[in-house]
Design a protein around this motif. Structure first.
Motif, PDB file in Angstrom:
ATOM      1  N   SER A 153       1.039  -1.388  -0.254  1.00 17.28           N
ATOM      2  CA  SER A 153       0.054  -0.056   0.066  1.00 17.28           C
ATOM      3  C   SER A 153       0.842   1.141   0.149  1.00 17.28           C
ATOM      4  CB  SER A 153      -0.965  -0.043   1.240  1.00 17.28           C
ATOM      5  OG  SER A 153      -0.118   0.153   2.327  1.00 17.28           O
ATOM      6  N   GLY A 154       1.937   1.110   0.372  1.00 18.57           N
ATOM      7  CA  GLY A 154       3.140   2.228   0.391  1.00 18.57           C
ATOM      8  C   GLY A 154       2.911   2.795  -1.103  1.00 18.57           C
ATOM      9  N   MET A 155       3.018   1.859  -2.037  1.00 21.48           N
ATOM     10  CA  MET A 155       3.318   2.433  -3.284  1.00 21.48           C
ATOM     11  C   MET A 155       1.991   3.494  -3.802  1.00 21.48           C
ATOM     12  SD  MET A 155       4.335  -0.708  -5.791  1.00 21.48           S
ATOM     13  CE  MET A 155       2.837  -1.628  -5.345  1.00 21.48           C
ATOM     14  N   ILE A 156       0.804   3.573  -3.080  1.00 22.75           N
ATOM     15  CA  ILE A 156      -0.377   4.306  -3.066  1.00 22.75           C
ATOM     16  C   ILE A 156      -0.148   5.497  -2.291  1.00 22.75           C
ATOM     17  CG2 ILE A 156      -2.742   4.591  -3.367  1.00 22.75           C
ATOM     18  CD1 ILE A 156      -2.715   1.644  -4.415  1.00 22.75           C
ATOM     19  N   LEU A 157       0.173   5.053  -0.891  1.00 20.30           N
ATOM     20  CA  LEU A 157      -0.047   6.029   0.028  1.00 20.30           C
ATOM     21  C   LEU A 157       0.955   7.109   0.239  1.00 20.30           C
ATOM     22  CD1 LEU A 157      -1.501   3.680   2.631  1.00 20.30           C
ATOM     23  CD2 LEU A 157      -2.887   5.441   1.525  1.00 20.30           C
ATOM     24  N   GLU A 158       2.151   6.833  -0.387  1.00 22.25           N
ATOM     25  CA  GLU A 158       3.301   7.601  -0.549  1.00 22.25           C
ATOM     26  C   GLU A 158       3.903   8.123  -1.648  1.00 22.25           C
ATOM     27  OE1 GLU A 158       4.269   8.719   2.651  1.00 22.25           O
ATOM     28  OE2 GLU A 158       3.632   7.039   3.902  1.00 22.25           O
ATOM     29  N   GLY A 159       4.673   9.244  -1.801  1.00 23.01           N
ATOM     30  CA  GLY A 159       5.197   9.688  -3.117  1.00 23.01           C
ATOM     31  C   GLY A 159       5.502  10.973  -2.909  1.00 23.01           C
ATOM     32  N   SER A 160       6.968  10.950  -3.402  1.00 27.51           N
ATOM     33  CA  SER A 160       7.745  12.503  -3.257  1.00 27.51           C
ATOM     34  C   SER A 160       7.783  12.864  -4.783  1.00 27.51           C
ATOM     35  CB  SER A 160       8.972  12.603  -2.713  1.00 27.51           C
ATOM     36  OG  SER A 160       8.628  12.048  -1.237  1.00 27.51           O
ATOM     37  N   ARG A 161       8.232  14.288  -5.040  1.00 24.86           N
ATOM     38  CA  ARG A 161       8.499  14.683  -6.300  1.00 24.86           C
ATOM     39  C   ARG A 161       9.893  14.028  -6.940  1.00 24.86           C
ATOM     40  NH1 ARG A 161       6.082  18.413  -2.940  1.00 24.86           N
ATOM     41  NH2 ARG A 161       4.636  19.636  -3.955  1.00 24.86           N
ATOM     42  N   ILE A 162       9.802  13.793  -8.075  1.00 22.10           N
ATOM     43  CA  ILE A 162      10.877  13.015  -8.806  1.00 22.10           C
ATOM     44  C   ILE A 162      11.235  13.867 -10.185  1.00 22.10           C
ATOM     45  CG2 ILE A 162      11.659  11.158  -9.911  1.00 22.10           C
ATOM     46  CD1 ILE A 162      10.904  10.696  -6.961  1.00 22.10           C
ATOM     47  N   SER A 163      12.272  14.351 -10.242  1.00 22.99           N
ATOM     48  CA  SER A 163      12.766  15.232 -11.250  1.00 22.99           C
ATOM     49  C   SER A 163      13.120  14.588 -12.674  1.00 22.99           C
ATOM     50  CB  SER A 163      14.215  15.953 -10.901  1.00 22.99           C
ATOM     51  OG  SER A 163      14.679  16.662 -11.948  1.00 22.99           O
ATOM     52  N   SER A 164      12.713  15.236 -13.674  1.00 23.62           N
ATOM     53  CA  SER A 164      12.578  14.860 -15.063  1.00 23.62           C
ATOM     54  C   SER A 164      14.005  15.711 -15.602  1.00 23.62           C
ATOM     55  CB  SER A 164      11.299  14.714 -15.912  1.00 23.62           C
ATOM     56  OG  SER A 164      10.733  16.158 -15.939  1.00 23.62           O
ATOM     57  N   ARG A 165      14.642  16.381 -14.943  1.00 27.92           N
ATOM     58  CA  ARG A 165      15.266  17.447 -15.492  1.00 27.92           C
ATOM     59  C   ARG A 165      16.440  16.771 -16.445  1.00 27.92           C
ATOM     60  NH1 ARG A 165      15.356  21.524 -18.058  1.00 27.92           N
ATOM     61  NH2 ARG A 165      13.671  22.033 -16.728  1.00 27.92           N
ATOM     62  N   LYS A 166      17.074  15.673 -15.905  1.00 29.45           N
ATOM     63  CA  LYS A 166      18.122  14.978 -16.654  1.00 29.45           C
ATOM     64  C   LYS A 166      17.791  14.562 -18.002  1.00 29.45           C
ATOM     65  CE  LYS A 166      21.836  11.418 -15.914  1.00 29.45           C
ATOM     66  NZ  LYS A 166      22.166  10.356 -15.135  1.00 29.45           N
ATOM     67  N   ILE A 167      16.576  14.028 -18.174  1.00 27.36           N
ATOM     68  CA  ILE A 167      16.373  13.545 -19.581  1.00 27.36           C
ATOM     69  C   ILE A 167      15.736  14.718 -20.496  1.00 27.36           C
ATOM     70  CG2 ILE A 167      13.859  13.067 -18.846  1.00 27.36           C
ATOM     71  CD1 ILE A 167      16.193  11.197 -21.458  1.00 27.36           C
ATOM     72  N   ILE A 168      15.330  15.696 -19.860  1.00 30.61           N
ATOM     73  CA  ILE A 168      14.876  16.678 -20.670  1.00 30.61           C
ATOM     74  C   ILE A 168      16.265  17.772 -21.192  1.00 30.61           C
ATOM     75  CG2 ILE A 168      13.979  19.406 -20.518  1.00 30.61           C
ATOM     76  CD1 ILE A 168      11.855  18.099 -18.675  1.00 30.61           C
ATOM     77  N   ASP A 169      17.276  17.899 -20.269  1.00 27.21           N
ATOM     78  CA  ASP A 169      18.654  18.278 -20.733  1.00 27.21           C
ATOM     79  C   ASP A 169      19.232  17.399 -21.708  1.00 27.21           C
ATOM     80  OD1 ASP A 169      18.180  20.235 -18.815  1.00 27.21           O
ATOM     81  OD2 ASP A 169      19.668  19.528 -17.367  1.00 27.21           O
ATOM     82  N   LYS A 170      18.846  16.242 -21.894  1.00 29.04           N
ATOM     83  CA  LYS A 170      19.261  15.245 -22.978  1.00 29.04           C
ATOM     84  C   LYS A 170      18.633  15.642 -24.139  1.00 29.04           C
ATOM     85  CE  LYS A 170      22.639  12.840 -21.749  1.00 29.04           C
ATOM     86  NZ  LYS A 170      24.056  12.816 -22.518  1.00 29.04           N
ATOM     87  N   GLY A 171      17.663  16.538 -24.405  1.00 27.51           N
ATOM     88  CA  GLY A 171      16.836  16.915 -25.447  1.00 27.51           C
ATOM     89  C   GLY A 171      15.515  16.272 -25.564  1.00 27.51           C
ATOM     90  N   PHE A 172      15.267  15.511 -24.789  1.00 31.10           N
ATOM     91  CA  PHE A 172      13.870  14.630 -24.813  1.00 31.10           C
ATOM     92  C   PHE A 172      12.879  15.516 -24.634  1.00 31.10           C
ATOM     93  CE2 PHE A 172      10.474  11.960 -23.117  1.00 31.10           C
ATOM     94  CZ  PHE A 172      10.340  11.035 -24.179  1.00 31.10           C
ATOM     95  N   ILE A 173      11.858  15.462 -25.481  1.00 32.39           N
ATOM     96  CA  ILE A 173      10.687  16.417 -25.363  1.00 32.39           C
ATOM     97  C   ILE A 173       9.566  15.487 -24.992  1.00 32.39           C
ATOM     98  CG2 ILE A 173       8.968  17.890 -26.742  1.00 32.39           C
ATOM     99  CD1 ILE A 173      11.677  18.469 -28.361  1.00 32.39           C
TER     100      ILE A 173
END
Length: 302
Positions: free
Chosen positions: A268-288
């Motif tokens: 249930s922790g997969m649903i009841l918990e969650g923090s912000r995860i950055s996508s900056r690294k892949i965006i900096d690689k040019g992924f749109i």
């Protein structure tokens, strides 16, 4: 024409990724439970529990994409289930490496799935990037560490370029889990889970598959990348957005945490918990990203 070998190819991600790769001119083959080389996508047999694998598949492979693994969200995490979750990820990688060494075969790249569960089932205000340590040392985090360590053995032992994609919740109309979320909303009883304040990290299937393809074609990509959309949305906001797009009311009380723990246990922790995860690294690689907001992703998933 390069050949892409996919484990777990018949699943939702593998099936769509296979179609996109074929459209781009790649040859695609699968490692599967049964051998069927005359299928539209040729299938070669393996059984990691018995240490068996069809070497013909590995002989052909220029690229290996490893998606196989027991479903994390299917059933409670009993001791037996936990063992299967870990072994289906770690022992499968080991079997592939050992067979490649015996064959003296060296593919161009090994790409492995992982999960944002690496950071731990935890809720706080921090934005986690690929260099951060897990906030909690829970079962899911430990599993992801072992999963990723098994993947990076391809670099250590065979000097193969390795990419690991820490994947979030995948949105698509064919997603069994996503359709489970939609069901109570359809009946007008959609509601947040637990406090509703936990972050709901997600990615649309199309973006995820395109990220796998970029990992193949962008040879500068190596190491770990978060496969998450740029949007940081809470569980309550996501469920409200889902109700809005389905044109259903959203006023039902929150589902108490203890109820989910009662039915799902540790998972249930997969649903009841969650923090912000950055996508900056892949965006900096040019992924749109094609889908930047939950609203856009949900609209396309009906």
């Amino acid at each position: 024409m390069k050949t892409v070998l996919i484990t777990g190819g018949s699943g939702m991600i593998g099936s769509r990724l296979s179609k996109l790769l074929l459209d781009k001119g790649y040859k695609v083959i699968w490692l599967s439970r049964e051998r069927f080389v005359k299928a539209q996508i040729p299938r070669y047999r393996w059984d990691y529990r018995k240490g068996e694998i069809d070497s013909d598949a590995l002989e052909q492979a220029d690229i290996i994409i490893h998606l196989a693994g027991s479903n994390l969200g299917e059933g409670a995490w009993t001791r037996k289930k936990k063992q299967k979750i870990v072994e289906s990820r770690v022992l499968t990688s080991r079997l592939i490496i050992d067979t490649l060494i015996k064959l003296n075969k060296k593919p161009e790249i090994f790409i492995s799935a992982s999960a944002i569960g690496y950071y731990g089932m935890h809720t706080d205000e921090k934005v986690y990037n690929e260099d951060d340590f897990p906030a909690k040392n829970d079962f899911l985090s430990r599993t992801c560490k072992k999963w990723e360590a098994a993947a990076f053995n391809f670099t250590k032992e065979l000097n193969i370029r390795t990419v690991v994609l820490r994947t979030s919740f995948v949105i698509h109309k064919n997603s069994h889990t996503f359709n489970k979320l939609k069901l109570p909303v359809r009946f007008g009883i959609g509601s947040p889970f637990g406090s509703g304040k936990q972050i709901f990290s997600w990615i649309h299937l199309e973006d995820l598959c395109n990220l796998y393809i970029k990992s193949i074609e962008d040879t500068s990509m190596e190491g770990v990348y978060n496969a998450v959309s740029p949007e940081h949305i809470s569980n309550a906001e996501f469920m409200r957005c889902l109700a809005k797009e389905m044109k259903r009311p959203f006023f039902f009380p929150k589902i108490p945490s203890f109820m989910l723990r009662l039915f799902m246990g540790e998972a249930s922790g997969m649903i009841l918990e969650g923090s912000r995860i950055s996508s900056r690294k892949i965006i900096d690689k040019g992924f749109i990203f094609k889908f930047n907001t939950a609203s856009e992703a949900i609209k396309e998933s009906f």
